[in-house]
Design a protein around this motif. Structure first.
Motif, mmCIF file in Angstrom:
data_model
loop_
_atom_site.group_PDB
_atom_site.id
_atom_site.type_symbol
_atom_site.label_atom_id
_atom_site.label_comp_id
_atom_site.label_asym_id
_atom_site.label_seq_id
_atom_site.Cartn_x
_atom_site.Cartn_y
_atom_site.Cartn_z
ATOM 1 N N ALA A 290 6.319 -17.645 41.070
ATOM 2 C CA ALA A 290 7.367 -16.643 40.908
ATOM 3 C C ALA A 290 8.597 -17.234 40.222
ATOM 4 C CB ALA A 290 7.749 -16.077 42.282
ATOM 5 N N ALA A 291 8.933 -18.495 40.544
ATOM 6 C CA ALA A 291 10.073 -19.138 39.900
ATOM 7 C C ALA A 291 9.818 -19.337 38.405
ATOM 8 C CB ALA A 291 10.368 -20.476 40.575
ATOM 9 N N LEU A 292 8.603 -19.759 38.057
ATOM 10 C CA LEU A 292 8.279 -19.937 36.637
ATOM 11 C C LEU A 292 8.297 -18.602 35.897
ATOM 12 C CD1 LEU A 292 5.385 -22.562 36.883
ATOM 13 C CD2 LEU A 292 7.776 -22.940 36.236
ATOM 14 N N ALA A 293 7.766 -17.566 36.508
ATOM 15 C CA ALA A 293 7.780 -16.247 35.871
ATOM 16 C C ALA A 293 9.205 -15.748 35.697
ATOM 17 C CB ALA A 293 6.959 -15.260 36.707
ATOM 18 N N GLY A 294 10.048 -15.980 36.713
ATOM 19 C CA GLY A 294 11.447 -15.558 36.595
ATOM 20 C C GLY A 294 12.179 -16.313 35.507
ATOM 21 N N ALA A 295 11.930 -17.617 35.423
ATOM 22 C CA ALA A 295 12.575 -18.405 34.374
ATOM 23 C C ALA A 295 12.117 -17.962 32.992
ATOM 24 C CB ALA A 295 12.268 -19.893 34.590
ATOM 25 N N LEU A 296 10.836 -17.624 32.872
ATOM 26 C CA LEU A 296 10.336 -17.147 31.588
ATOM 27 C C LEU A 296 10.974 -15.814 31.202
ATOM 28 C CD1 LEU A 296 8.303 -17.735 29.314
ATOM 29 C CD2 LEU A 296 6.602 -16.434 30.615
ATOM 30 N N ALA A 297 11.122 -14.932 32.176
ATOM 31 C CA ALA A 297 11.755 -13.640 31.896
ATOM 32 C C ALA A 297 13.212 -13.811 31.500
ATOM 33 C CB ALA A 297 11.643 -12.734 33.127
ATOM 34 N N LEU A 298 13.908 -14.720 32.179
ATOM 35 C CA LEU A 298 15.301 -14.980 31.803
ATOM 36 C C LEU A 298 15.388 -15.593 30.406
ATOM 37 C CD1 LEU A 298 16.778 -16.389 35.144
ATOM 38 C CD2 LEU A 298 17.200 -14.148 34.110
ATOM 39 N N LEU B 221 26.000 -13.004 42.310
ATOM 40 C CA LEU B 221 25.735 -14.339 41.772
ATOM 41 C C LEU B 221 24.454 -14.928 42.358
ATOM 42 C CD1 LEU B 221 29.317 -15.934 41.755
ATOM 43 C CD2 LEU B 221 27.991 -15.144 39.778
ATOM 44 N N TYR B 222 24.280 -14.749 43.681
ATOM 45 C CA TYR B 222 23.074 -15.286 44.312
ATOM 46 C C TYR B 222 21.833 -14.533 43.848
ATOM 47 C CZ TYR B 222 26.232 -17.813 47.422
ATOM 48 O OH TYR B 222 27.191 -18.644 47.931
ATOM 49 N N ALA B 223 21.988 -13.248 43.582
ATOM 50 C CA ALA B 223 20.841 -12.484 43.083
ATOM 51 C C ALA B 223 20.411 -12.978 41.710
ATOM 52 C CB ALA B 223 21.187 -11.000 43.039
ATOM 53 N N LEU B 224 21.383 -13.317 40.860
ATOM 54 C CA LEU B 224 21.048 -13.859 39.544
ATOM 55 C C LEU B 224 20.412 -15.245 39.649
ATOM 56 C CD1 LEU B 224 24.192 -12.793 37.475
ATOM 57 C CD2 LEU B 224 21.895 -11.833 37.343
ATOM 58 N N GLY B 225 20.698 -15.945 40.745
ATOM 59 C CA GLY B 225 20.125 -17.268 40.935
ATOM 60 C C GLY B 225 18.845 -17.262 41.742
ATOM 61 N N PHE B 226 18.049 -16.199 41.613
ATOM 62 C CA PHE B 226 16.815 -16.098 42.399
ATOM 63 C C PHE B 226 15.820 -17.203 42.052
ATOM 64 C CE2 PHE B 226 15.898 -13.855 38.509
ATOM 65 C CZ PHE B 226 14.560 -14.104 38.249
ATOM 66 N N VAL B 227 15.907 -17.742 40.827
ATOM 67 C CA VAL B 227 14.999 -18.832 40.452
ATOM 68 C C VAL B 227 15.273 -20.057 41.328
ATOM 69 C CG1 VAL B 227 14.334 -20.401 38.601
ATOM 70 C CG2 VAL B 227 14.756 -17.992 38.098
ATOM 71 N N GLY B 228 16.547 -20.367 41.563
ATOM 72 C CA GLY B 228 16.887 -21.477 42.436
ATOM 73 C C GLY B 228 16.448 -21.239 43.870
ATOM 74 N N THR B 229 16.550 -19.987 44.329
ATOM 75 C CA THR B 229 16.096 -19.651 45.683
ATOM 76 C C THR B 229 14.604 -19.880 45.834
ATOM 77 O OG1 THR B 229 17.867 -18.009 45.935
ATOM 78 C CG2 THR B 229 15.936 -17.775 47.361
ATOM 79 N N LEU B 230 13.840 -19.424 44.863
ATOM 80 C CA LEU B 230 12.384 -19.615 44.919
ATOM 81 C C LEU B 230 12.016 -21.098 44.845
ATOM 82 C CD1 LEU B 230 11.330 -16.690 42.562
ATOM 83 C CD2 LEU B 230 10.988 -16.804 45.030
ATOM 84 N N PHE B 231 12.747 -21.854 44.042
ATOM 85 C CA PHE B 231 12.458 -23.279 43.934
ATOM 86 C C PHE B 231 12.785 -24.009 45.233
ATOM 87 C CE2 PHE B 231 13.151 -27.597 42.061
ATOM 88 C CZ PHE B 231 11.865 -27.753 41.546
ATOM 89 N N ALA B 232 13.806 -23.531 45.958
ATOM 90 C CA ALA B 232 14.131 -24.121 47.263
ATOM 91 C C ALA B 232 13.001 -23.885 48.258
ATOM 92 C CB ALA B 232 15.443 -23.537 47.779
ATOM 93 N N TYR B 233 12.435 -22.688 48.235
ATOM 94 C CA TYR B 233 11.289 -22.405 49.109
ATOM 95 C C TYR B 233 10.105 -23.306 48.757
ATOM 96 C CZ TYR B 233 12.944 -18.363 51.725
ATOM 97 O OH TYR B 233 13.608 -17.547 52.600
ATOM 98 N N PHE B 234 9.898 -23.511 47.455
ATOM 99 C CA PHE B 234 8.782 -24.353 47.012
ATOM 100 C C PHE B 234 8.925 -25.784 47.537
ATOM 101 C CE2 PHE B 234 7.491 -27.454 43.698
ATOM 102 C CZ PHE B 234 6.117 -27.336 43.834
ATOM 103 N N LEU B 235 10.107 -26.356 47.417
ATOM 104 C CA LEU B 235 10.318 -27.726 47.867
ATOM 105 C C LEU B 235 10.264 -27.845 49.390
ATOM 106 C CD1 LEU B 235 13.167 -28.980 45.489
ATOM 107 C CD2 LEU B 235 10.709 -29.426 45.342
#
Length: 212
Positions: A89-97, A156-170
């Motif tokens: 999901a983080a990779l897909a979000g980064a690609l969309a951004l 701001l946190y909503a726009l940073g959803f990629v960072g949120t998903l990456f935190a879950y991954f780690l």
């Protein structure tokens, strides 16, 4: 004349006897009704005695339920699934951004750089907020903040959803996200419950939470 005078007090006595029992019965009946009404328990009222003696229950975690307590019911597979899902999901979000930022190229490199920097900053904020939330509770909504500042922070946190998903991954590499916080709270609640139970029963051995 003497007969009529003698009959009059008799009528008066009869009237008093008839009124007397009626009045006493009414008062007695009202007292009985009041007693029954006062003693009646409202239906569906919680039993506070049972609630105070009930053992604490673990707090479920999203996608994990309470499997984190004993690491059973597919706990390991759930961690693997959350890790893979959050990464994809983080990779897909980064690609969309990335596709969205391509539209800023026509406005010049300066605007594009600002857009990239803004999204990276939001991702860092989202990662930091999510990572801290795994180890401590967030303050209630609106705590020490106005509604306007709270809404802007949420954006701001909503726009940073990629960072949120990456935190879950780690986080899934070490535990279920938020497991450490909930385990500490659960063990503290169990210890407190054991102490209160020992105080009521007078049994010091009951103060050991491992015996519950």
């Amino acid at each position: 004349m003497s007969d009529s005078k003698a009959a009059k007090p008799a009528n008066t006595a009869d009237t008093g006897d008839a009124a007397g029992p009626t009045s006493v019965t009414g008062v007695t009946g009202a007292a009985e009704i009041g007693t029954v009404t006062g003693a009646a328990k409202a239906p569906g009222a919680p039993d506070t005695a049972k609630a105070s003696t009930a053992p604490p229950q673990p707090e479920p975690i999203r996608l994990f339920g309470t499997s984190w307590v004993a690491h059973d019911r597919g706990y390991g597979m759930r961690r693997v699934a959350v890790a893979i899902g959050s990464l994809l999901a983080a990779l897909a979000g980064a690609l969309a951004l990335g596709f969205g930022l391509m539209g800023l190229v026509r406005y010049g490199p300066g605007v594009t750089s600002l857009g990239v920097a803004g999204f990276v900053a939001c991702a860092v904020l989202g990662f930091s907020r999510t990572w801290k939330g795994f180890t401590r509770r967030r303050p209630p909504a609106g705590h020490h903040s106005t509604s306007s500042s709270a809404s802007s922070s949420t954006s701001l946190y909503a726009l940073g959803f990629v960072g949120t998903l990456f935190a879950y991954f780690l986080r899934t590499f070490t535990e279920a996200p938020g497991e450490g916080l909930r385990r500490a709270e659960y063990e503290a609640a169990r210890a407190d419950h054991a102490r209160r139970r020992a105080a009521r029963s007078g049994n010091p051995a009951a103060a050991d939470p491992r015996s519950t």
